[in-house]
Design an enzyme around this catalytic site. Structure first.
Site, PDB file in Angstrom:
ATOM      1  N   ASP A   8       6.363   7.898   9.959  1.00 53.96           N
ATOM      2  CA  ASP A   8       6.742   8.389  11.283  1.00 53.96           C
ATOM      3  C   ASP A   8       8.042   7.678  11.668  1.00 53.96           C
ATOM      4  OD1 ASP A   8       6.074   5.858  12.242  1.00 53.96           O
ATOM      5  OD2 ASP A   8       4.573   6.559  13.670  1.00 53.96           O
ATOM      6  N   CYS A  65       4.571   3.418   9.029  1.00 51.84           N
ATOM      7  CA  CYS A  65       4.676   3.700  10.464  1.00 51.84           C
ATOM      8  C   CYS A  65       5.077   2.381  11.134  1.00 51.84           C
ATOM      9  CB  CYS A  65       3.399   4.311  11.035  1.00 51.84           C
ATOM     10  SG  CYS A  65       1.946   3.241  11.083  1.00 51.84           S
ATOM     11  N   THR A  67       3.294  -0.078  12.463  1.00 52.83           N
ATOM     12  CA  THR A  67       2.480  -1.194  11.979  1.00 52.83           C
ATOM     13  C   THR A  67       1.905  -0.973  10.585  1.00 52.83           C
ATOM     14  OG1 THR A  67       0.522  -0.177  12.944  1.00 52.83           O
ATOM     15  CG2 THR A  67       1.709  -1.775  14.325  1.00 52.83           C
ATOM     16  N   GLY A  70      -1.955   2.870  11.899  1.00 55.05           N
ATOM     17  CA  GLY A  70      -2.377   4.228  12.272  1.00 55.05           C
ATOM     18  C   GLY A  70      -2.280   5.198  11.112  1.00 55.05           C
ATOM     19  N   HIS A  98      -7.613  -5.364  -7.427  1.00 54.81           N
ATOM     20  CA  HIS A  98      -9.038  -5.420  -7.092  1.00 54.81           C
ATOM     21  C   HIS A  98      -9.573  -4.167  -6.400  1.00 54.81           C
ATOM     22  CE1 HIS A  98      -9.565 -10.093  -7.293  1.00 54.81           C
ATOM     23  NE2 HIS A  98      -9.050  -9.583  -8.396  1.00 54.81           N
ATOM     24  N   HIS A 133     -14.671  -5.039 -10.511  1.00 50.46           N
ATOM     25  CA  HIS A 133     -14.027  -4.337  -9.394  1.00 50.46           C
ATOM     26  C   HIS A 133     -14.306  -2.832  -9.444  1.00 50.46           C
ATOM     27  CE1 HIS A 133     -12.267  -8.126  -8.453  1.00 50.46           C
ATOM     28  NE2 HIS A 133     -11.741  -8.206  -9.659  1.00 50.46           N
TER      29      HIS A 133
HETATM   30  C1  RB5 Z   1       4.400   4.921  17.094  1.00 48.81           C
HETATM   31  O1  RB5 Z   1       4.979   4.472  18.268  1.00 48.81           O
HETATM   32  C2  RB5 Z   1       3.394   3.909  16.587  1.00 48.81           C
HETATM   33  O2  RB5 Z   1       2.250   3.961  17.351  1.00 48.81           O
HETATM   34  C3  RB5 Z   1       3.096   4.150  15.128  1.00 48.81           C
HETATM   35  O3  RB5 Z   1       4.274   4.052  14.376  1.00 48.81           O
HETATM   36  C4  RB5 Z   1       2.118   3.193  14.452  1.00 48.81           C
HETATM   37  O4  RB5 Z   1       2.500   1.872  14.664  1.00 48.81           O
HETATM   38  C5  RB5 Z   1       0.706   3.427  14.713  1.00 48.81           C
HETATM   39  O5  RB5 Z   1      -0.175   2.779  14.140  1.00 48.81           O
END
Ligand code: RB5
Length: 150
Positions: A8, A65, A67, A70, A98, A133
């Site tokens: 994203d 994305c 983090t 998501g 693993h 594993h």
């Molecule tokens: C988008 O703003 C953000 O929520 C997405 O990139 C991600 O971090 C979600 O887990």
């Protein structure tokens, strides 16, 4: 081996850095987008890459994305996917050795571009160890299929 990628807007910069690495190292890849910094919904890209990976036995996926969380959650809803959020080299190596992960998920707001490229490199070049594993990954599959018994 084929590599499928998706991101994203929060992961676009690290995905683009990884694509440069894939080009330099002559990997066969398909990029499902997104392609601009316009705000998009990460589940769409997690799903597209997850479907492609399940339909191609000789493939791995890379999702990015903000983090990595998501987009990995979305991918892990697709049967057969083991997507792992990784933030360091040890995690990228161990999740192949693993967990036999078939997708690595990275966060563009968590790690920088050189780190993302390094983690992708490790992920793509590390093999599953098998042995004990295989049993444990099989248990994960059984949970997914509703056949797991204690
Ligand atoms: C988008 O703003 C953000 O929520 C997405 O990139 C991600 O971090 C979600 O887990």
């Amino acid at each position: 081996m084929k590599v499928y990628l998706g991101c994203d807007h929060g992961g676009l910069n690290i995905k683009n850095a990884i694509i440069e690495y894939l080009k330099e190292n002559k990997f066969d890849y398909t990029d499902f987008g997104c392609y601009t910094e316009d705000s998009v919904d990460y589940p769409e890209y997690g799903y597209k890459v997850a479907k492609a990976v399940t339909e191609d036995a000789d493939s791995l996926g890379i999702l990015c994305c903000g983090t990595g969380i998501g987009i990995s959650m979305a991918a892990n809803k697709v049967k057969g996917i083991r997507a792992a959020v990784c933030t360091n080299e040890f995690m990228a190596e161990m999740t192949r050795r693993h967990n036999n992960s078939n997708i690595i998920a990275l966060g563009g707001r968590v790690i920088d571009e050189p780190t993302a490229v390094k983690l992708a490199d490790i992920f793509l070049n590390t093999e599953f160890e098998g042995d004990r594993h295989t049993r444990r990954v099989g248990m994960i599959t059984a949970i997914e299929e509703g056949t797991f018994e204690l």
